[in-house]
Scaffold this active site. Structure first.
Site: not given
Length: 676
Positions: A553, A566
């Site tokens: 990500s 996250y």
């Protein structure tokens, strides 16, 4: 066009029952008159199944259409058996109209036999008669003069002349047994021809059932008795990547495994090594299974290391023997050797591995060897199995006409022969990635926590020859091993793994619990580590290199608000890419990552509440989140799951073969995600 409709209907009926003929085996035909659009006069035509088609699924487009007068005129210019290739080339000059399939080598048989309808089929029972040492006597005993024996002859124009002469000399006959090959039947109508074909096939079946001995393969060997199903399949999964790696020495292959009852019975029998060494007989069989299989003779419960050692030893011997076989019979005009690896590997107590350029080819090779087992059983039950000579097998395997058929195949897609496993692939980025890899030729294993969704996603991609769905909880080591075992049994192994499974808990630091942290890290950091470890173990056993791709990500390099769990786990995944690239490079395994950002549409993570949370953080409506993300990028374009899939393909496709340890941003140009 009633003749054509009747032919298609008959062909589909015959091909639907594998007792009648094997996949893509045999051919059927019909003769009739049609008006020539050029002359306006009636012309006699032959409609015959073209080269490479399958009777069970035959359509009109799969027929070759030839003018009978021109085909039969070839009799006067036939130069002899040494020039069969020339005759096949001349079929093109007999074609009528546009389109249609390429005429097969058996076209002459259909055109020269004086009957309106002709079937040439490869039933196991008929080939059992055809390969029996005393086939002529068995044919007479079973059918009297109603079915005539024809000595082996390589398919071609002369065989067509032979059968035409036999029919003329035996007006009472409904067909013939072709030595070493199959059967041919004829009739004045489509119905009569089909009835005659079935009379021969069922007649052979009945004779074998009534006169055959019950144990044609001899006594059972105790140490070759099948293991229990669970143990057997666990052993097969452990062997599959090793066998596939060896079978891919010359050309990368996809694998197939079967432990069907008839296979296990044959492998447990004392006569198995002798019969397997004789090889298959029907041309359709050995063209797909090679001249003979590779056979192990280890105990079913032998230590795995011992089985692998014998496998490696016998594989080396097989390659030497195959090269010697090629050199014995090759002439200066023969095509080059196509590879010396086995297509069939038999492991007593475990089952049969088969290989091909794609899954369908590998699966069909296994089906053909099962046909061969049935043939051997039938022939041995009433006589002795005696296939055609090895020299004749070579003449067909390396026939220039077979080479032409191979060259007509479409060019392989970039990922043909590769097997991919994608985690979290029932939707979103994972599904888009699986779809892209399959579109580029890979076989794909859809791994997802939800087994039903995984199966549904696989079914959307294609048949089980292209994609299968498996249940996989990436936090569970045993579940990961089961998923990779399933891939090994379905396709022979794994070459490409995409770590995509994930979730997101978007919370500020003070609201993030230890359970939140553990769940986030278990699924993505620990989960991708476990999947990569087991995949690397399998890839190393294969010896074919491989690719591991992490869907990381932008958050792995950018510190955003309210996202501690996250982002931290994405940073963990990003560093795993670097660590594993450094460690696995010596095995030819490349490890790379993709850093997406703002993938809203189709995203399971966004749909599960993450989207609403991030929209609240940025002060926009949830339905406008994708546009918001696009608006803050340099390119002002929304990132889609397919955009990430494109990046994965770029990393694993043919153009970046020397790239490892990198991350590719897929964020439409977000300076926050620039790598530095």
């Amino acid at each position: 066009m009633s003749a054509v409709n009747d032919l298609i209907t008959r062909s589909n009926r015959l091909g639907a029952d594998k007792r009648n003929t094997n996949f893509a085996g045999g051919n059927t035909s019909a003769k009739g008159a049609e008006t020539d659009p050029v002359t306006g006069e009636d012309v006699e035509l032959l409609w015959v199944k073209g080269s490479g088609g399958d009777l069970g699924t035959l359509k009109e487009s799969g027929l070759a259409v030839l003018r009978l007068d021109r085909l039969r005129a070839m009799v006067d210019t036939y130069p002899g058996v040494d020039d069969e290739d020339v005759m096949v080339e001349r079929f093109d000059y007999c074609l009528h109209g546009r389109g249609g399939a390429a005429p097969s080598i058996d076209t002459a048989m259909h055109g020269l036999v004086d009957a309106a309808h002709v079937d040439h089929l490869h039933p196991d029972s008929g080939i059992a008669f055809a390969t029996a040492a005393d086939g002529p006597a068995l044919t007479e005993a079973c059918f009297g003069g109603r079915v005539v024996w024809v000595d082996w002859r390589r398919p071609g124009f002369q065989l067509g002349l032979d059968i035409a002469a036999i029919k003329k000399a035996n007006p009472q006959a409904i067909g013939c047994i072709l030595g070493g090959h199959g059967i041919t039947a004829w009739g004045a109508t489509s119905e009569e021809c089909e009835a005659n074909s079935l009379e021969i096939i069922r007649g052979c079946e009945t004779y074998l059932a009534e006169h055959g001995k019950p144990d044609p393969f001899g006594d059972k060997v105790a140490q070759w008795a099948p293991l229990g199903e669970a143990e057997r399949r666990e052993r097969a999964a452990a062997l599959a990547p090793v066998v596939r790696g060896l079978a891919s020495t010359d050309h990368r292959q996809v694998g197939h495994f079967t432990d069907a009852p008839e296979v296990l019975d044959f492998l447990a029998s004392a006569e198995m090594p002798r019969l397997a060494a004789l090889g298959t007989s029907c041309p359709d069989h050995f063209l797909r299974t090679k001249v003979r299989p590779l056979v192990l003779e280890t105990a079913a419960d032998a230590p795995l290391a011992d089985v692998i050692a014998q496998l490696q030893e016998r594989h080396a011997a097989y390659r030497e023997e195959y090269r010697a076989y090629y050199e014995r019979y090759a002439t200066e005009d023969s095509p080059a050797i196509r590879g010396a690896d086995p297509a069939i590997v038999l492991v007593p107590g475990i089952g049969m591995f088969s290989f091909g350029a794609d899954k369908q080819t590998a699966r069909v090779a296994a089906e053909f060897y099962v046909n061969a087992i049935n043939v051997m059983r039938g022939a041995e039950s009433v006589s002795a199995y005696e296939p055609i000579a090895e020299s004749e097998k070579f003449r067909i395997e390396y026939w220039s006409l077979e080479e032409v058929k191979l060259q007509r195949r479409p060019r392989p897609k970039p990922l043909a022969g590769r097997v991919a496993l994608v985690t979290g692939a029932a939707g979103g980025i994972g599904k888009a990635t699986a779809e892209r890899l399959a579109a580029e030729g890979a076989c794909v294993v859809i791994a997802d926590l939800d087994a039903e969704k995984a199966a549904a996603a696989a079914a959307e991609i294609g048949s089980a020859d292209v994609a299968v769905g498996v249940s996989c909880n990436v936090t569970d080591e045993s579940a990961i091993k089961s998923a990779l075992d399933a891939a090994a049994l379905a396709f022979g192994g794994v070459d490409l793994v995409v770590n995509n499974a994930g979730l997101s808990l978007s919370k500020p630091l003070l609201d993030t619990t230890a359970a939140d942290w553990d769940l986030q890290h278990d699924v993505m950091a620990k989960g991708s580590f476990l999947v990569s470890r087991e995949a690397a173990r399998l890839m190393i056993a294969q010896g074919l290199g491989g690719d591991i791709v992490y869907i990381a990500s932008k958050n792995s390099v950018f510190a955003g608000p309210n996202n501690i769990a996250y982002s931290a786990t994405k940073a963990d995944q990003a560093h795993q890419v670097r660590l594993l690239a450094a460690e696995l490079g010596e095995h030819g395994i490349r490890v790379n990552g993709v850093n997406p950002d703002g993938v809203v549409r189709g995203s399971g993570i966004f749909a599960s509440g993450w989207g609403a949370n991030r929209a609240a953080v940025y002060g926009v409506k949830e339905e406008e989140l994708g546009q918001y993300y696009a608006g803050r990028t340099l390119l002002k374009r929304e990132v889609l799951p397919s955009s990430v899939a494109d990046a994965v393909y770029a990393l694993v496709g043919p153009d970046l073969g020397l790239t490892t340890g990198v991350h590719i941003p897929v964020d439409s140009g977000n300076p926050q995600g620039f790598l530095r």
